[in-house]
Design a protein around this motif. Structure first.
Motif, PDB file in Angstrom:
ATOM      1  N   ARG A 185       4.060  11.334  51.452  1.00  0.00           N
ATOM      2  CA  ARG A 185       5.483  11.944  50.919  1.00  0.00           C
ATOM      3  C   ARG A 185       6.463  11.796  52.467  1.00  0.00           C
ATOM      4  N   ASP A 186       6.673  11.968  53.570  1.00  0.00           N
ATOM      5  CA  ASP A 186       6.897  11.593  54.598  1.00  0.00           C
ATOM      6  C   ASP A 186       7.850  10.077  54.709  1.00  0.00           C
ATOM      7  N   GLY A 187       6.569   9.005  53.843  1.00  0.00           N
ATOM      8  CA  GLY A 187       7.529   7.914  53.627  1.00  0.00           C
ATOM      9  C   GLY A 187       7.269   7.071  55.296  1.00  0.00           C
ATOM     10  N   LEU A 188       7.872   5.989  55.445  1.00  0.00           N
ATOM     11  CA  LEU A 188       8.200   5.199  56.246  1.00  0.00           C
ATOM     12  C   LEU A 188       7.874   5.738  57.887  1.00  0.00           C
ATOM     13  N   GLY A 189       7.195   5.540  58.887  1.00  0.00           N
ATOM     14  CA  GLY A 189       7.961   6.155  59.906  1.00  0.00           C
ATOM     15  C   GLY A 189       7.348   4.249  61.430  1.00  0.00           C
ATOM     16  N   ALA A 190       8.237   4.396  62.417  1.00  0.00           N
ATOM     17  CA  ALA A 190       7.978   3.838  63.965  1.00  0.00           C
ATOM     18  C   ALA A 190       7.769   4.462  64.850  1.00  0.00           C
ATOM     19  N   ASP A 191       7.708   4.193  65.763  1.00  0.00           N
ATOM     20  CA  ASP A 191       7.673   5.206  67.502  1.00  0.00           C
ATOM     21  C   ASP A 191       7.643   4.078  68.316  1.00  0.00           C
ATOM     22  N   PHE A 192       8.438   3.361  69.096  1.00  0.00           N
ATOM     23  CA  PHE A 192       8.453   2.577  70.025  1.00  0.00           C
ATOM     24  C   PHE A 192       8.302   3.580  71.460  1.00  0.00           C
ATOM     25  N   SER A 193       7.591   3.411  72.887  1.00  0.00           N
ATOM     26  CA  SER A 193       8.278   3.886  73.782  1.00  0.00           C
ATOM     27  C   SER A 193       7.757   2.817  75.265  1.00  0.00           C
ATOM     28  N   TRP A 194       7.847   3.620  75.710  1.00  0.00           N
ATOM     29  CA  TRP A 194       7.619   2.702  77.524  1.00  0.00           C
ATOM     30  C   TRP A 194       7.674   3.275  78.673  1.00  0.00           C
ATOM     31  N   GLN A 195       7.188   2.672  80.195  1.00  0.00           N
ATOM     32  CA  GLN A 195       7.064   4.228  80.543  1.00  0.00           C
ATOM     33  C   GLN A 195       7.172   3.024  82.108  1.00  0.00           C
ATOM     34  N   LEU A 196       8.134   3.815  83.175  1.00  0.00           N
ATOM     35  CA  LEU A 196       7.975   2.984  84.087  1.00  0.00           C
ATOM     36  C   LEU A 196       7.978   3.901  85.485  1.00  0.00           C
ATOM     37  N   GLY A 197       7.058   3.078  86.193  1.00  0.00           N
ATOM     38  CA  GLY A 197       5.809   4.275  87.144  1.00  0.00           C
ATOM     39  C   GLY A 197       6.620   2.899  88.544  1.00  0.00           C
ATOM     40  N   TYR A 198       6.540   3.866  89.344  1.00  0.00           N
ATOM     41  CA  TYR A 198       6.872   3.717  91.063  1.00  0.00           C
ATOM     42  C   TYR A 198       6.280   4.052  91.855  1.00  0.00           C
ATOM     43  N   LYS A 199       5.865   4.114  92.171  1.00  0.00           N
ATOM     44  CA  LYS A 199       4.597   4.360  93.574  1.00  0.00           C
ATOM     45  C   LYS A 199       5.543   4.662  94.633  1.00  0.00           C
ATOM     46  N   ALA A 200       5.987   5.972  94.760  1.00  0.00           N
ATOM     47  CA  ALA A 200       6.718   6.071  96.657  1.00  0.00           C
ATOM     48  C   ALA A 200       5.258   5.731  97.486  1.00  0.00           C
ATOM     49  N   THR A 201       4.682   6.841  97.520  1.00  0.00           N
ATOM     50  CA  THR A 201       3.872   6.856  98.333  1.00  0.00           C
ATOM     51  C   THR A 201       2.671   6.858  98.070  1.00  0.00           C
ATOM     52  N   LYS A 203       0.407   9.761  97.866  1.00  0.00           N
ATOM     53  CA  LYS A 203       0.305  10.904  96.857  1.00  0.00           C
ATOM     54  C   LYS A 203       1.509  11.391  95.779  1.00  0.00           C
ATOM     55  N   SER A 204       2.556  10.491  96.112  1.00  0.00           N
ATOM     56  CA  SER A 204       3.788  10.117  94.826  1.00  0.00           C
ATOM     57  C   SER A 204       3.873   9.480  94.405  1.00  0.00           C
ATOM     58  N   MET A 205       4.373   9.757  93.459  1.00  0.00           N
ATOM     59  CA  MET A 205       5.773   8.384  92.261  1.00  0.00           C
ATOM     60  C   MET A 205       6.664   9.261  91.447  1.00  0.00           C
ATOM     61  N   PHE A 206       6.969   8.017  90.417  1.00  0.00           N
ATOM     62  CA  PHE A 206       8.492   8.208  89.945  1.00  0.00           C
ATOM     63  C   PHE A 206       7.990   7.723  88.258  1.00  0.00           C
ATOM     64  N   ARG A 207       8.742   8.752  87.574  1.00  0.00           N
ATOM     65  CA  ARG A 207       8.312   8.053  85.782  1.00  0.00           C
ATOM     66  C   ARG A 207       9.870   8.105  85.183  1.00  0.00           C
ATOM     67  N   PHE A 208       9.539   7.205  84.869  1.00  0.00           N
ATOM     68  CA  PHE A 208      11.265   6.526  83.555  1.00  0.00           C
ATOM     69  C   PHE A 208      10.579   6.527  82.385  1.00  0.00           C
ATOM     70  N   ASN A 209      10.657   7.723  81.623  1.00  0.00           N
ATOM     71  CA  ASN A 209       9.606   7.683  80.156  1.00  0.00           C
ATOM     72  C   ASN A 209      11.087   7.729  79.069  1.00  0.00           C
ATOM     73  N   ASN A 210      10.590   6.726  78.384  1.00  0.00           N
ATOM     74  CA  ASN A 210      11.236   6.411  76.887  1.00  0.00           C
ATOM     75  C   ASN A 210      10.892   6.416  75.583  1.00  0.00           C
ATOM     76  N   HIS A 211      11.064   6.824  75.324  1.00  0.00           N
ATOM     77  CA  HIS A 211      10.561   7.014  73.572  1.00  0.00           C
ATOM     78  C   HIS A 211      11.648   6.905  72.123  1.00  0.00           C
ATOM     79  N   TYR A 212      11.362   6.575  71.278  1.00  0.00           N
ATOM     80  CA  TYR A 212      11.976   5.900  70.280  1.00  0.00           C
ATOM     81  C   TYR A 212      11.207   6.266  68.910  1.00  0.00           C
ATOM     82  N   TYR A 213      11.787   6.970  67.814  1.00  0.00           N
ATOM     83  CA  TYR A 213      10.849   7.592  66.829  1.00  0.00           C
ATOM     84  C   TYR A 213      11.706   7.049  65.527  1.00  0.00           C
TER      85      TYR A 213
END
Length: 306
Positions: A185-201, A203-213
């Motif tokens: 009933r809802d029809g067609l759909g698509a999504d794309f996501s990507w995640q960039l990770g940076y390991k600072a130490t 014990k810690s890391m940063f993540r930049f997340n993006n998602h499109y539907y």
């Protein structure tokens, strides 16, 4: 039995700290509950696997399954009644050469839960996403997979996905996934996501997340962006601090809500039991971007064999 035992998990929130020796001796009811749920999961797994068994095909590998059950209360100003149960059951079937999984869940994607406050944005997310599907891969562990099943208000659907990951350097990693699907009933759909990770130490890391539907039913795009810092204090304690933003492309490309949060996650009492405490501040367009303050409390259990 399962439903009754799920609610018992909330009692773990009052048990904040025990020694390693005490973990093996105290709270025997936790072990009983875990065994009951795990046995129920594996009994269902064996039934599924035997259904696909062939007389001329014999495997020494046993079918197994794993269940993830989470309960949460996420009160905030202007909404104190937000309760967020979540479950996911996955079954591996060796009689189908481990290329087919049965997946039952109340959400129809495989995005990491730390990408967003788990259920704080239900007015933007579509509710009633309980789905039951067969997931097929050409080879076990392949990045390409296909699903057919029932989901989103009992709609038959088919979905194909591809995911991959790269190490750009010793500290930088990139993960991405794309998929296309069709609901009756809802029809067609698509999504794309990507995640960039940076390991600072270590014990810690940063993540930049993006998602499109893309949603065919409403002919628009839904987008989500987040920036997180993950810090691991010990083997049993971690903190996720993040800023999240999401919106739609129609009637114009605009922000629908912002969120800042600090999630403390702790493994307690048993290796399979976790709880989270997450203070957050939410700004929503339908509330005129007036700050709403909240505190999410969650308990989560893992059952069965991976």
């Amino acid at each position: 039995m399962i439903k009754k035992n799920i609610y018992v998990l909330f009692l773990a929130l009052i048990c904040c700290r025990v020694s390693a020796q005490e973990q093996a001796l105290d709270y025997p009811w936790l072990d009983t509950m875990h065994q009951n749920i795990a046995s129920s999961v594996n009994d269902s797994v064996l039934w599924f696997d035997n259904f696909f068994a062939l007389e001329d095909f014999d495997t020494n590998e046993k079918a197994n399954g794993e269940a993830r059950i989470r309960l949460g209360w996420e009160p905030r100003s202007r909404d104190f009644s937000e309760v967020s149960p979540r479950f996911k059951l996955r079954v591996k079937l060796p009689n189908l050469k481990n290329r087919v999984d049965v997946v039952l869940s109340d959400y129809d994607d495989e995005s990491p839960d730390d990408n967003l406050l788990s259920d704080g944005n239900d007015n933007i997310r579509e509710r009633h996403r309980v789905s039951l599907a067969l997931r097929w891969q050409r080879t076990p562990g392949s990045g390409l997979s296909h699903r057919i099943g029932i989901g989103r208000r009992l709609q038959p659907f088919a979905k194909s996905s591809y995911r991959n990951a790269f190490s750009l350097s010793d500290k930088i990693s990139l993960r991405w996934e794309t998929s296309a699907y069709l609901y009756s009933r809802d029809g067609l759909g698509a999504d794309f996501s990507w995640q960039l990770g940076y390991k600072a130490t270590t014990k810690s890391m940063f993540r930049f997340n993006n998602h499109y539907y893309f949603r065919d039913r409403t002919n628009d795009w839904r987008w989500l962006h987040s920036l997180q810092k993950l810090t691991q204090f010990s083997e049993h304690n971690a903190l996720i601090t993040g800023f999240y933003i999401e919106g739609f492309s129609r009637p114009n490309y605009r922000v629908e809500e912002y969120l800042v949060s600090m999630r403390w996650r702790k493994n307690t009492l048993r290796s399979w039991l976790f709880y989270e405490v997450e203070p957050f501040v939410l700004w929503r367009r339908d509330e005129h971007f007036s700050a709403s303050y909240g505190l999410a409390l969650r308990v989560e259990g893992f059952f069965g064999q991976s």
